[in-house]
Design an enzyme around this catalytic site. Sequence first.
Site, PDB file in Angstrom:
ATOM      1  N   LYS A 131      37.482  31.508  53.786  1.00  0.00           N
ATOM      2  CA  LYS A 131      38.858  31.419  53.518  1.00  0.00           C
ATOM      3  C   LYS A 131      39.969  32.499  54.279  1.00  0.00           C
ATOM      4  O   LYS A 131      41.155  32.025  54.877  1.00  0.00           O
ATOM      5  CB  LYS A 131      39.160  31.674  51.797  1.00  0.00           C
ATOM      6  N   ARG A 145      45.804  33.314  40.923  1.00  0.00           N
ATOM      7  CA  ARG A 145      44.483  33.092  40.638  1.00  0.00           C
ATOM      8  C   ARG A 145      44.008  32.453  39.499  1.00  0.00           C
ATOM      9  O   ARG A 145      42.872  31.874  39.058  1.00  0.00           O
ATOM     10  CB  ARG A 145      43.831  34.692  40.490  1.00  0.00           C
ATOM     11  N   ARG A 165      22.667  36.955  54.828  1.00  0.00           N
ATOM     12  CA  ARG A 165      23.160  37.977  55.527  1.00  0.00           C
ATOM     13  C   ARG A 165      22.216  39.299  55.469  1.00  0.00           C
ATOM     14  O   ARG A 165      21.511  39.350  54.331  1.00  0.00           O
ATOM     15  CB  ARG A 165      24.545  38.215  54.868  1.00  0.00           C
ATOM     16  N   ARG A 191      22.076  43.191  50.812  1.00  0.00           N
ATOM     17  CA  ARG A 191      22.660  43.699  49.860  1.00  0.00           C
ATOM     18  C   ARG A 191      22.590  42.966  48.337  1.00  0.00           C
ATOM     19  O   ARG A 191      22.354  41.729  48.672  1.00  0.00           O
ATOM     20  CB  ARG A 191      24.083  43.891  50.195  1.00  0.00           C
ATOM     21  N   ARG A 219      28.625  34.239  41.010  1.00  0.00           N
ATOM     22  CA  ARG A 219      29.990  34.497  41.363  1.00  0.00           C
ATOM     23  C   ARG A 219      30.701  33.057  41.574  1.00  0.00           C
ATOM     24  O   ARG A 219      31.740  32.737  41.280  1.00  0.00           O
ATOM     25  CB  ARG A 219      30.124  35.221  42.774  1.00  0.00           C
TER      26      ARG A 219
END
Length: 217
Positions: A13, A88, A127, A160, A171
């Site tokens: 985004k 939001r 990642r 991470r 999430r």
Amino acid sequence: MRVVLVGPPGAGKGTQAQFIASHLSIPKISTGDIFRANVSGGTELGKLAKEYMDRGDLVPDEVTVAMVRDRLSEDDAQEGFLLDGFPRNVPQAEVLKKMLAEFGISLDVVLNLVVDDDEVVRRLAGRRTCRSCGKVWHELFDPPAVAGVCDACGGELFQRDDDREETIRHRLEVYQEQTAPLISFYADEGILQGVDATGPVEEVTQRAMSALRRFAD
Ligand SMILES: [Zn+2]
């Protein structure tokens, strides 16, 4: 053009916001940038927001809304803007609608970047971060020469907690729960436009631009 951009974590985004805004020659207005500008500028709203952030609390809607109002009143936003990270939720969307009506304007389009959950997981769970220099690699898209070792400094790579599949899926669930009502709100307003956000960044930008052109007609 007055645009709102929404999309899940991992949809790219931030990058799309920048490209689309520059194609349209309008400012990209993100809540993150507005917060930073107010805090570093030492405005009254910035000081207020900082008190909440320093306590680890969420900045209340009224403070965010007041900052957005100030930002939208600036000269460069008069011919259009791209909002990223605001609204939001539905209450914020209603406040924004009222605010724009006071300015005698309204949103033209809400672009919804659509990526399926598995693709987001593929993007984010690959990642790997270097323990020594902090550089981020990707097992599929940007792998180091030797797996698990940072090309830049020879440091050890690790995943991470934020990049773990369970965390990402959680999430995404939270995002869908919070955003679904916002998406319906804008669908009811007749200004929602979905954009397929899979594939190379430039292709996604092109799709977003064609969607915007359809709305401009
Ligand atoms: Zn490194």
